[in-house]
Design an enzyme around this catalytic site. Structure first.
Site, mmCIF file in Angstrom:
data_model
loop_
_atom_site.group_PDB
_atom_site.id
_atom_site.type_symbol
_atom_site.label_atom_id
_atom_site.label_comp_id
_atom_site.label_asym_id
_atom_site.label_seq_id
_atom_site.Cartn_x
_atom_site.Cartn_y
_atom_site.Cartn_z
ATOM 1 N N ASN A 284 40.520 -0.797 -1.622
ATOM 2 C CA ASN A 284 41.848 -0.694 -1.000
ATOM 3 C C ASN A 284 41.582 -0.213 0.425
ATOM 4 O OD1 ASN A 284 44.353 -0.169 -0.024
ATOM 5 N ND2 ASN A 284 45.064 0.981 -1.806
ATOM 6 N N GLU B 112 40.313 -6.900 -3.811
ATOM 7 C CA GLU B 112 41.157 -6.116 -2.895
ATOM 8 C C GLU B 112 42.378 -5.636 -3.669
ATOM 9 O OE1 GLU B 112 42.293 -8.580 0.409
ATOM 10 O OE2 GLU B 112 43.824 -7.170 1.112
ATOM 11 N N ARG C 227 56.870 -5.713 2.518
ATOM 12 C CA ARG C 227 56.995 -4.660 3.532
ATOM 13 C C ARG C 227 56.966 -5.255 4.948
ATOM 14 N NH1 ARG C 227 53.013 0.054 2.010
ATOM 15 N NH2 ARG C 227 54.350 1.134 3.517
ATOM 16 N N ARG D 285 51.956 11.604 -0.387
ATOM 17 C CA ARG D 285 52.359 10.775 0.749
ATOM 18 C C ARG D 285 53.316 9.683 0.259
ATOM 19 N NH1 ARG D 285 48.557 5.741 2.142
ATOM 20 N NH2 ARG D 285 49.528 5.012 4.043
ATOM 21 N N HIS E 58 46.036 -3.348 -3.441
ATOM 22 C CA HIS E 58 47.062 -2.585 -2.723
ATOM 23 C C HIS E 58 48.037 -2.027 -3.739
ATOM 24 C CE1 HIS E 58 45.561 -3.917 1.067
ATOM 25 N NE2 HIS E 58 45.466 -5.126 0.558
ATOM 26 N N ILE E 59 48.338 -0.774 -3.591
ATOM 27 C CA ILE E 59 49.243 -0.099 -4.525
ATOM 28 C C ILE E 59 50.646 -0.683 -4.378
ATOM 29 C CG2 ILE E 59 50.278 2.137 -5.087
ATOM 30 C CD1 ILE E 59 47.582 3.353 -3.932
ATOM 31 N N SER E 60 51.068 -0.826 -3.143
ATOM 32 C CA SER E 60 52.400 -1.386 -2.878
ATOM 33 C C SER E 60 52.292 -2.905 -2.728
ATOM 34 C CB SER E 60 52.969 -0.779 -1.587
ATOM 35 O OG SER E 60 52.179 -1.155 -0.475
ATOM 36 N N ARG F 122 51.976 -5.902 7.755
ATOM 37 C CA ARG F 122 51.176 -5.690 6.533
ATOM 38 C C ARG F 122 50.917 -7.002 5.779
ATOM 39 N NH1 ARG F 122 51.322 0.022 5.978
ATOM 40 N NH2 ARG F 122 53.262 0.833 6.825
ATOM 41 N N ASP G 53 33.384 -8.139 8.021
ATOM 42 C CA ASP G 53 31.995 -8.542 8.264
ATOM 43 C C ASP G 53 31.042 -7.864 7.280
ATOM 44 O OD1 ASP G 53 32.746 -10.185 10.336
ATOM 45 O OD2 ASP G 53 32.045 -8.866 11.938
ATOM 46 N N PRO H 41 41.814 4.865 4.638
ATOM 47 C CA PRO H 41 42.463 6.027 5.244
ATOM 48 C C PRO H 41 43.804 6.387 4.615
ATOM 49 C CG PRO H 41 42.506 4.135 6.734
ATOM 50 C CD PRO H 41 41.590 3.789 5.604
ATOM 51 N N ASN H 42 44.016 7.683 4.540
ATOM 52 C CA ASN H 42 45.258 8.307 4.039
ATOM 53 C C ASN H 42 45.401 8.257 2.525
ATOM 54 O OD1 ASN H 42 46.309 8.973 6.698
ATOM 55 N ND2 ASN H 42 46.573 6.776 6.952
ATOM 56 N N HIS I 24 44.630 -4.505 7.701
ATOM 57 C CA HIS I 24 45.356 -5.314 8.680
ATOM 58 C C HIS I 24 44.685 -5.327 10.055
ATOM 59 C CE1 HIS I 24 48.121 -4.647 5.420
ATOM 60 N NE2 HIS I 24 48.236 -3.362 5.706
ATOM 61 N N ALA J 40 45.245 0.922 5.757
ATOM 62 C CA ALA J 40 45.672 0.312 7.026
ATOM 63 C C ALA J 40 44.575 -0.563 7.655
ATOM 64 C CB ALA J 40 46.111 1.394 8.003
ATOM 65 N N TYR K 172 54.063 4.926 -2.981
ATOM 66 C CA TYR K 172 52.720 4.963 -3.578
ATOM 67 C C TYR K 172 52.636 5.703 -4.911
ATOM 68 C CZ TYR K 172 51.483 3.280 1.061
ATOM 69 O OH TYR K 172 51.405 2.522 2.207
HETATM 70 C C1 DQA Z 1 48.139 0.010 1.132
HETATM 71 C C2 DQA Z 1 49.072 -0.830 2.017
HETATM 72 C C3 DQA Z 1 48.699 -0.684 3.486
HETATM 73 O O1 DQA Z 1 49.550 -1.487 4.289
HETATM 74 C C4 DQA Z 1 48.851 0.757 3.911
HETATM 75 O O2 DQA Z 1 48.442 0.912 5.261
HETATM 76 C C5 DQA Z 1 48.145 1.712 3.017
HETATM 77 C C6 DQA Z 1 48.112 1.462 1.577
HETATM 78 C C7 DQA Z 1 48.566 -0.014 -0.351
HETATM 79 O O3 DQA Z 1 47.776 0.420 -1.175
HETATM 80 O O4 DQA Z 1 49.690 -0.425 -0.675
HETATM 81 O O5 DQA Z 1 47.678 2.758 3.459
HETATM 82 O O6 DQA Z 1 46.846 -0.539 1.214
#
Ligand code: DQA
Length: 147
Positions: A77, A101, A110, A20, A103-105, A114, A90, A12-13, A83, A80, A25
């Site tokens: 990725n 897996e 953080r 954003r 994560h950009i950040s 997270r 599953d 999501p997002n 977490h 959210a 990011y």
């Molecule tokens: C994220 C880190 C997550 O905590 C956050 O909710 C995201 C992006 C990242 O790519 O750093 O939406 O997965």
């Protein structure tokens, strides 16, 4: 032999990548990320399916599809859902290929909520904090290890 397949899932997002919180990011859009991954996969002779959804169930359905269509690896990725989602964990546990897996950040730098990832309980590798380059590193690792 048929073409090896990799699926890339964005949670999501991440459709808002580039606009954003660019301080967190970056300025690359999701299309930029996916196009670079498609180019790399094409050069290496891999088929690639890139999919983004803001809906947990759609991500799970795509993991199930990957389980059945011979996909060798998933780059995910979960955003959210990382977490919160036992359901995505599953679904990944029912997938037999490699899971990376991304994560950009750097989630560990953080907020404390997270720092925990359900998906890490399944992931074979975890990349965090390399920006969008993390996806490229994940795909390189998959291609080099042949799945
Ligand atoms: C994220 C880190 C997550 O905590 C956050 O909710 C995201 C992006 C990242 O790519 O750093 O939406 O997965």
């Amino acid at each position: 032999m048929s073409q090896p397949k990799v699926t890339v899932l964005h949670g999501p997002n991440l459709n808002l990548l580039g606009v954003r919180q660019p301080d967190v990011y970056g300025y690359e859009t999701l299309d930029d990320v996916n196009n670079a991954l498609r180019e790399k996969a094409l050069m290496a002779g891999w088929a690639i399916n890139c999919f983004q959804s803001n809906h947990e169930g759609e991500l799970i359905d795509t993991i199930h599809a990957a389980r059945l269509d011979g996909t060798l690896a998933i780059i995910i990725n979960p955003a959210a859902y990382t977490h919160t989602s036992v359901a995505i964990l599953d679904a990944l546990n029912a997938f037999e290929g490699k899971v990376i897996e991304v994560h950009i950040s750097n989630v560990h730098k953080r907020e404390s909520f997270r720092h925990h990832s359900y998906v890490s309980l399944r992931a074979d590798g975890v990349i965090a904090g390399l920006g969008t380059q993390g996806y490229q590193v994940a795909l390189d690792a998959i291609i080099e290890s042949d799945g």
